[in-house]
Design a protein around this motif. Structure first.
Motif, short mmCIF file in Angstrom:
data_model
loop_
_atom_site.label_atom_id
_atom_site.label_comp_id
_atom_site.label_asym_id
_atom_site.label_seq_id
_atom_site.Cartn_x
_atom_site.Cartn_y
_atom_site.Cartn_z
N ARG A 62 0.82 -1.21 0.00
CA ARG A 62 0.00 0.00 0.00
C ARG A 62 0.86 1.26 0.00
N ALA A 63 1.95 1.22 0.76
CA ALA A 63 2.83 2.39 0.86
C ALA A 63 3.87 2.44 -0.26
N GLY A 64 3.97 1.36 -1.03
CA GLY A 64 4.98 1.31 -2.08
C GLY A 64 6.38 1.35 -1.53
N ALA A 65 6.62 0.62 -0.43
CA ALA A 65 7.90 0.69 0.27
C ALA A 65 8.39 -0.69 0.65
N PRO A 66 9.71 -0.86 0.76
CA PRO A 66 10.25 -2.12 1.29
C PRO A 66 10.07 -2.17 2.80
N ALA A 67 10.20 -3.35 3.37
CA ALA A 67 10.08 -3.51 4.82
C ALA A 67 10.77 -4.80 5.25
N ILE A 68 10.96 -4.92 6.55
CA ILE A 68 11.57 -6.11 7.14
C ILE A 68 10.56 -6.78 8.06
N LEU A 69 10.35 -8.08 7.86
CA LEU A 69 9.52 -8.87 8.77
C LEU A 69 10.45 -9.50 9.80
N GLN A 70 10.21 -9.21 11.07
CA GLN A 70 11.10 -9.77 12.08
C GLN A 70 10.33 -10.60 13.11
N ILE A 71 10.93 -11.72 13.45
CA ILE A 71 10.36 -12.66 14.41
C ILE A 71 11.28 -12.69 15.61
N SER A 72 10.75 -12.37 16.78
CA SER A 72 11.58 -12.33 17.99
C SER A 72 11.65 -13.69 18.66
N GLU A 73 12.62 -13.83 19.53
CA GLU A 73 12.72 -15.06 20.31
C GLU A 73 11.47 -15.26 21.15
N ASN A 74 10.89 -14.17 21.65
CA ASN A 74 9.65 -14.28 22.42
C ASN A 74 8.51 -14.82 21.55
N ALA A 75 8.45 -14.41 20.29
CA ALA A 75 7.42 -14.94 19.39
C ALA A 75 7.63 -16.42 19.14
N VAL A 76 8.89 -16.83 19.01
CA VAL A 76 9.19 -18.26 18.84
C VAL A 76 8.73 -19.04 20.07
N LYS A 77 8.96 -18.50 21.25
CA LYS A 77 8.49 -19.15 22.48
C LYS A 77 6.97 -19.30 22.48
N PHE A 78 6.28 -18.27 21.97
CA PHE A 78 4.82 -18.33 21.88
C PHE A 78 4.38 -19.50 21.00
#
Length: 283
Positions: free
Chosen positions: A40-56
């Motif tokens: 929508r913004a016409g922009a690059p981005a980074i998807l990041q997964i934290s260690e806390n998310a992995v624990k979830f």
């Protein structure tokens, strides 16, 4: 579109004196919202997964990594996959095998000398696997239920001279610094030290990273990027949008049991938040 490397996106942003946003992924809906917002913004981005998310997700990285990677590859926006706030040696070793191009290794709670030693070892191991690596110096605070720190308390903010030595001694590719933000802020009231950001930018040869950007107002983010901040991390703002949309839907229709009914507006709310941050950061 094929995954882009985090290092490539950050280096391009730094070369053009602009920012690149990194958004936290917890569920599939988070990943889909980040991709939609970037498109929508016409922009690059980074998807990041934290260690806390992995624990979830039961401590299992593969499934959420595969889901985020699949969403990113199906997107028309340039997207990268980053493993965030890693403490576990096992998780660090798994990063390259699960499609990540970068890692943030977090030894910031250790005394300075121990932080340097642990981070230098992590840098060596990551570079052997072709991974770009970020680390943290200073105390951003607010993670794992910690109260936000007073940004003006002694020893909280990152000292430029120490940052220069830290980068030289560890070999990190990017440095997260403490300049007035805090993790897990649900109100955008943080005031950043822009003079410190500029001093840090001149002191270290690698891109600077702002953690806890959810609590930073738009104009503060713009000024931070202008002063030299490059990678802008956003997490809590997505969760605030997600939860707010779910709560509003269920309050209006409490008999709903099909999760698709409330996850769709929650995903859309996060996508709007992503697009808003991207427009601010690239303004």
């Amino acid at each position: 579109m094929p995954l882009v490397s985090t290092g490539e996106l950050v280096s391009a942003a730094a070369a053009e004196s602009r920012g690149i946003a990194a958004f936290n992924v917890i569920t599939l809906e988070h990943a889909e919202a980040i991709a939609a917002g970037a498109e929508r913004a016409g922009a690059p981005a980074i998807l990041q997964i934290s260690e806390n998310a992995v624990k979830f997700h039961g401590g299992k990285l593969a499934a959420i990594a595969a889901a985020a990677s699949a969403v990113a590859r199906a997107s028309t926006a340039p997207l990268a996959l980053h493993l965030d706030h890693v403490v576990s040696a096992d998780l660090l070793r798994a990063a390259a095998d699960e499609g990540f191009s970068s890692v943030m290794f977090d030894a910031s709670k250790l005394p300075y000398d121990e932080n340097v030693k642990a981070t230098a070892d992590a840098v060596r191991r990551c570079h052997e696997r072709g991974l770009w690596i970020e680390a943290e110096l200073g105390k951003v605070g607010g993670k794992d239920g910690e109260p936000p720190l007073d940004a003006h308390a002694p020893g909280v903010r990152t000292a430029p001279s120490e940052a220069a030595a830290y980068v030289a001694d560890t070999g990190v590719d990017a440095l997260a610094v403490a300049v007035g933000s805090s993790h897990a802020m649900t109100r955008r009231t943080a005031s950043l030290d822009h003079t410190l950001i500029a001093d840090l930018r001149h002191a270290v040869p690698v891109p600077l990273v702002l953690h806890g950007s959810s609590g930073v107002p738009d104009e503060e983010i713009r000024r931070a990027v202008a002063a030299g901040m490059v990678k802008i991390n956003v997490g809590t703002a997505l969760n605030t949008a997600f939860t707010g949309a779910v709560r509003a839907f269920l309050e209006a229709d409490p008999s709903t049991v099909d999760p698709r009914k409330y996850l769709a507006p929650a995903r859309e709310a996060m996508a709007g938040t992503v697009a808003g941050f991207l427009r601010t950061i690239r303004a």
